[in-house]
Design a protein around this motif. Structure first.
Motif, short mmCIF file in Angstrom:
data_model
loop_
_atom_site.label_atom_id
_atom_site.label_comp_id
_atom_site.label_asym_id
_atom_site.label_seq_id
_atom_site.Cartn_x
_atom_site.Cartn_y
_atom_site.Cartn_z
N SER A 155 72.54 46.90 40.86
CA SER A 155 71.51 47.16 39.86
C SER A 155 70.14 47.07 40.55
O SER A 155 69.75 46.00 41.03
CB SER A 155 71.59 46.13 38.72
N HIS A 157 65.92 47.43 41.01
CA HIS A 157 64.69 47.10 40.29
C HIS A 157 64.20 48.34 39.53
O HIS A 157 64.48 49.47 39.92
CB HIS A 157 63.64 46.65 41.31
N TYR A 158 63.47 48.11 38.43
CA TYR A 158 63.01 49.24 37.61
C TYR A 158 62.12 50.19 38.40
O TYR A 158 61.95 51.36 38.02
CB TYR A 158 62.27 48.72 36.38
N ARG A 159 61.56 49.74 39.52
CA ARG A 159 60.72 50.62 40.32
C ARG A 159 61.50 51.83 40.84
O ARG A 159 60.92 52.87 41.15
CB ARG A 159 60.14 49.86 41.52
N HIS A 161 63.40 53.72 39.17
CA HIS A 161 63.25 54.80 38.20
C HIS A 161 61.88 55.48 38.36
O HIS A 161 61.76 56.69 38.13
CB HIS A 161 63.42 54.26 36.78
N GLU A 162 60.88 54.72 38.76
CA GLU A 162 59.57 55.32 39.03
C GLU A 162 59.65 56.25 40.23
O GLU A 162 59.03 57.32 40.24
CB GLU A 162 58.53 54.22 39.26
#
Length: 260
Positions: A155, A157-159, A161-162
């Protein structure tokens, strides 16, 4: 020569573009120069033969069965064995390797690593299973089962998706969008964007954009050998004709005229 493309199952489509199978019988060693591709991959060499790769200032001898290839930053020269090749390969999407390993891609970009350095004996067992299969589809099925297990465990980090969003913009613009425009379109600071790219791709967004743009230019020449360099420079946002030729040579090792 045999060359076939196989599509991934839907669950793996977010990280894999395709698989390929290649078999070439040779009577003598073959030396080839490869322009910088937009590519991250993994290969299973079933003939267990040596290949020599020159990566600019480094020479690598590939004598193991399974390797992981990070995004190249420049062209390379490859000398294959005189006994030919038989390979099953994976072409990952830009964040594919990061999404099945979770490792910092600085360690893999512009590099070729033995897959055992990442997965240990697991990869040897997988390779044995693939090689013992009686057809290519069964070998790829075994590979997909392995990749699915790794994909489900990681999983990011949300970065990440950036970075995906930035990559969409870079691809749509053929690498010609300016970094300031990317910041405005994504509301991501330059420092954050660069750190995320290094983490998930192993290089800066500017360098990755240059590679995308080079491949777009190469494709234009291949599709229309008579195209003028000034037109390519204009369409892809190079400063001028000389800037285009200089950057083309940097990523291909030759001038555009030698690609015609």
């Amino acid at each position: 020569m045999i060359y076939r493309i196989y599509q991934p199952q839907p669950q793996l489509a977010p990280i894999i573009e395709h698989y390929w199978y290649s078999k070439i019988d040779l009577k003598q060693s073959l030396l080839q120069q490869y322009p910088t591709p937009v590519l991250q991959g993994m290969t299973f060499n079933f003939k267990k033969l040596k290949e020599r790769h020159n990566l600019g200032n480094r020479d690598l001898v590939l004598d193991k069965q399974v390797y992981v290839f990070g995004q190249p930053a420049g062209y390379r020269n490859v000398q294959t064995s005189e006994q030919g090749i038989e390979i099953i390969g994976v072409k990952f999407r830009p964040l594919g390797i990061a999404r099945i390993t979770g490792i910092n891609m600085r360690d893999i970009a512009d590099n070729i690593l033995p897959a055992e350095d990442i997965w240990g004996r697991e990869i040897e067992l997988l390779s044995d299973e693939m090689q013992s299969s009686d057809d290519i589809e069964k070998s790829i099925n075994a590979l997909e089962n392995f990749l699915l297990k790794k994909y489900h465990k990681i999983s990011l980090h949300y970065r990440a998706h950036e970075v995906d969003h930035v990559l969409e913009l870079l691809t749509a613009s053929q690498g010609s969008i300016r970094m300031t425009e990317l910041q405005q379109a994504t509301n991501i600071t330059r420092k954050t964007m660069e750190r995320s790219f290094y983490n998930y791709l192993g290089m800066s967004p500017k360098r990755y954009a240059q590679i995308i743009r080079f491949n777009a230019a190469k494709s234009m020449i291949e599709q229309n050998p008579k195209i003028q360099y000034a037109e390519i420079a204009y369409q892809l946002g190079y400063f001028d004709h000389s800037h285009f030729i200089s950057e083309f040579r940097r990523f291909s090792g030759v001038t555009p005229g030698m690609m015609r």
